[in-house]
Design a protein around this motif. Structure first.
Motif, mmCIF file in Angstrom:
data_model
loop_
_atom_site.group_PDB
_atom_site.id
_atom_site.type_symbol
_atom_site.label_atom_id
_atom_site.label_comp_id
_atom_site.label_asym_id
_atom_site.label_seq_id
_atom_site.Cartn_x
_atom_site.Cartn_y
_atom_site.Cartn_z
ATOM 1 N N ILE A 179 85.350 94.271 87.123
ATOM 2 C CA ILE A 179 84.684 94.483 88.408
ATOM 3 C C ILE A 179 83.602 93.445 88.643
ATOM 4 N N GLY A 180 82.835 93.181 87.606
ATOM 5 C CA GLY A 180 81.638 92.382 87.784
ATOM 6 C C GLY A 180 81.839 90.889 87.633
ATOM 7 N N GLU A 181 81.681 90.156 88.744
ATOM 8 C CA GLU A 181 81.591 88.702 88.630
ATOM 9 C C GLU A 181 80.294 88.373 87.906
ATOM 10 N N GLU A 182 79.311 89.274 88.069
ATOM 11 C CA GLU A 182 78.063 89.203 87.312
ATOM 12 C C GLU A 182 77.695 90.630 86.902
ATOM 13 N N GLU A 209 68.865 107.855 92.999
ATOM 14 C CA GLU A 209 68.857 107.930 91.534
ATOM 15 C C GLU A 209 70.095 107.257 90.952
ATOM 16 N N ALA A 210 70.435 106.102 91.509
ATOM 17 C CA ALA A 210 71.624 105.368 91.082
ATOM 18 C C ALA A 210 71.373 104.647 89.761
ATOM 19 N N ASP A 211 72.322 104.798 88.845
ATOM 20 C CA ASP A 211 72.254 104.080 87.568
ATOM 21 C C ASP A 211 72.840 102.676 87.699
ATOM 22 N N ILE A 212 73.857 102.541 88.557
ATOM 23 C CA ILE A 212 74.577 101.277 88.716
ATOM 24 C C ILE A 212 74.617 100.888 90.187
ATOM 25 N N CYS A 213 74.199 99.663 90.480
ATOM 26 C CA CYS A 213 74.365 99.104 91.822
ATOM 27 C C CYS A 213 75.680 98.332 91.818
ATOM 28 N N GLN A 214 76.695 98.857 92.491
ATOM 29 C CA GLN A 214 77.987 98.184 92.489
ATOM 30 C C GLN A 214 78.277 97.685 93.904
ATOM 31 N N LEU A 215 77.697 96.507 94.192
ATOM 32 C CA LEU A 215 77.840 95.881 95.491
ATOM 33 C C LEU A 215 78.350 94.460 95.290
ATOM 34 N N GLY A 216 78.530 93.724 96.383
ATOM 35 C CA GLY A 216 79.011 92.363 96.296
ATOM 36 C C GLY A 216 77.935 91.386 95.856
ATOM 37 N N MET A 217 78.367 90.181 95.504
ATOM 38 C CA MET A 217 77.431 89.147 95.090
ATOM 39 C C MET A 217 76.422 88.811 96.195
ATOM 40 N N ASP A 218 76.801 89.071 97.450
ATOM 41 C CA ASP A 218 75.889 88.778 98.558
ATOM 42 C C ASP A 218 74.709 89.738 98.603
ATOM 43 N N GLN A 219 74.787 90.846 97.847
ATOM 44 C CA GLN A 219 73.691 91.821 97.795
ATOM 45 C C GLN A 219 72.848 91.677 96.529
ATOM 46 N N ARG A 220 73.098 90.646 95.763
ATOM 47 C CA ARG A 220 72.467 90.475 94.459
ATOM 48 C C ARG A 220 70.938 90.417 94.548
ATOM 49 N N LYS A 221 70.429 89.714 95.546
ATOM 50 C CA LYS A 221 68.987 89.465 95.601
ATOM 51 C C LYS A 221 68.163 90.745 95.742
ATOM 52 N N VAL A 222 68.647 91.679 96.549
ATOM 53 C CA VAL A 222 67.879 92.914 96.715
ATOM 54 C C VAL A 222 68.037 93.819 95.497
ATOM 55 N N ASN A 223 69.173 93.747 94.811
ATOM 56 C CA ASN A 223 69.330 94.518 93.576
ATOM 57 C C ASN A 223 68.399 93.989 92.487
ATOM 58 N N MET A 224 68.244 92.678 92.435
ATOM 59 C CA MET A 224 67.289 92.085 91.497
ATOM 60 C C MET A 224 65.856 92.460 91.871
ATOM 61 N N LYS A 261 65.096 100.427 85.658
ATOM 62 C CA LYS A 261 65.873 99.246 86.028
ATOM 63 C C LYS A 261 67.348 99.621 86.178
ATOM 64 N N PRO A 262 67.880 99.476 87.379
ATOM 65 C CA PRO A 262 69.312 99.786 87.561
ATOM 66 C C PRO A 262 70.188 98.683 86.971
ATOM 67 N N ILE A 263 71.379 99.059 86.551
ATOM 68 C CA ILE A 263 72.384 98.081 86.121
ATOM 69 C C ILE A 263 72.999 97.467 87.376
ATOM 70 N N ILE A 264 73.170 96.163 87.360
ATOM 71 C CA ILE A 264 73.731 95.482 88.533
ATOM 72 C C ILE A 264 75.122 94.970 88.190
ATOM 73 N N MET A 265 76.105 95.483 88.902
ATOM 74 C CA MET A 265 77.498 95.092 88.707
ATOM 75 C C MET A 265 77.999 94.519 90.031
ATOM 76 N N SER A 266 77.919 93.201 90.184
ATOM 77 C CA SER A 266 78.207 92.548 91.461
ATOM 78 C C SER A 266 79.640 92.020 91.496
#
Length: 400
Positions: A61-64, A227-242, A256-261
């Motif tokens: 799933i995760g490109e990053e 209360e999300a453990d994982i942010c599973q959005l596209g790479m275009d949403q990476r900056k706000v997840n960071m 700190k949420p896990i980011i799965m882009s």
């Protein structure tokens, strides 16, 4: 006869004139399609997979992925990890939002996650989607849900929450953290998140609406509010997840949420790094006809032996091998004969060598894509409510 004062102009509106204006407004008003219980199928089931099987299932799933060790620890200690994705209801749905999103959600569901879709109606309003008409926005949100159900998304671990409804249930909790986020970051840092709204860096100037500064603070807060453990959005949403991970370092009660882009799929035409809803030839939409799909793939950019920025190969890798794990190429004997590929790597190697020509790849891709979206076509053709909803959506003008 009597008159009332027009609050906008200060002039007088006579009874007859006012009645005509009222009737005209009612005539042109967008009707809100009443939504049934979209979560009627929600009935969470735990995963029966081992930890190793879950990780193997989720890694594609995760490109990053930030960070794998955090993901392993989460899956080891929590039966139902909470994943989230927020989407602005805006226009028709292309296959990256439809098939790729359903594929990734199903992988997370099979790993035991609960996936929360944050139907970001207020966010679409802030971003002036659908001309800022909230009824149109809500109708499009309903259409998205109908598509995902028909596309084969596993709904038993999926929940849809409307941002406007949920925020109004707990306004104090929501807005206090939005204010705290706004206090802890400067304007420059927030403006760097402009990409999440589909805005380029060139558009981040003094002409931007103040609403576009609210937006990143609100989206960042959604992660903690849900209360999300994982942010599973596209790479275009990476900056706000960071931004959410940075906020956790500045806060005493945030994690700190896990980011799965996931990968952002290309547009079908040359030079289109991303699909565009405003260009109907840029993408295949989830209820396109078989003829539409055939025409679009036939015209798609796919230079022989070139893999870089090749959208047909992008579709093949991300969608075809994601859903089917194989692709059958039908050819005349003089062109090499029929061949079945069971891995994308094998197909790409043949394409680079010239053993697989775009003229043979494109018909195979067309056939599988048509098979994958046929259930969606059938749903909108046979279900009267869904059909009426689609007709309504198609009448809307897509705004950026």
């Amino acid at each position: 006869m009597f008159a009332t004062v027009d609050p906008l102009t200060g002039g007088l509106i006579w009874e007859v004139q006012g009645q005509k204006e009222k009737e005209q407004k009612e005539k042109t008003k967008v009707k809100y399609v009443e939504i049934k219980d979209v979560n009627v199928q929600f009935n969470p089931r735990p995963s029966r997979l081992s930890l190793e099987e879950k990780i193997k299932l989720l890694e594609p799933i995760g490109e990053e992925l930030i960070h794998k060790d955090e993901l392993i620890n989460l899956l080891k200690n929590k039966t139902f990890p909470i994943c989230y994705d927020g989407f602005e209801p805006s226009g028709r749905m292309h296959i990256a939002q439809g098939l790729l999103r359903a594929l990734n959600v199903n992988r997370l569901v099979d790993a035991g996650c609960i996936f929360i879709f944050w139907v970001a109606d207020w966010f679409a309003l802030l971003n002036n989607k659908m001309g800022g008409d909230l009824n149109k926005i809500k109708n499009v949100g309903r259409y998205f849900i109908e598509v995902w159900k028909a596309a084969g998304m596993k709904m038993h671990n999926v929940k849809f929450l409307w941002a406007s409804d949920e925020i109004n249930k707990r306004p104090n909790d929501y807005w206090l953290r939005v204010l705290d986020l706004a206090r802890k970051f400067n304007v420059s840092r927030i403006k760097r998140c402009g990409q999440i709204m589909g805005r380029n860096d060139d558009e981040q100037d003094d002409k931007m609406a103040v609403a576009q500064l609210f937006y990143p603070c609100m989206q960042c807060n959604d992660i903690f509010f849900l209360e999300a453990d994982i942010c599973q959005l596209g790479m275009d949403q990476r900056k706000v997840n960071m931004l959410a991970r940075e906020y956790a370092d500045k806060s005493t009660d945030a994690y700190k949420p896990i980011i799965m882009s996931h990968h952002m799929m290309m547009g079908l035409l040359e030079g289109q790094a991303k699909m565009s809803k405003s260009d109907l030839n840029s993408a295949i939409f989830m209820e396109d006809s078989a003829e539409d799909v055939k025409r679009k793939i036939k015209c798609a950019y796919c230079p022989p032996q070139i893999t870089k920025d090749n959208p047909v190969l992008d579709y093949t890798k991300e969608i075809i091998f994601g859903w089917r794990n194989k692709l059958q190429i039908l050819r005349k004997p003089e062109n090499g004969g029929d061949k079945e590929y069971t891995t994308y790597a094998e197909l790409e190697a043949d394409f680079v060598s010239g053993a697989l020509h775009p003229g043979d790849l494109k018909p195979a891709v067309t056939q599988v894509l048509n098979e994958l979206i046929q259930p969606v076509r059938d749903h909108f053709a046979k279900d009267p409510e869904a059909r009426a909803l689609l007709q309504e959506i198609r009448s809307y003008q897509v705004t950026k």
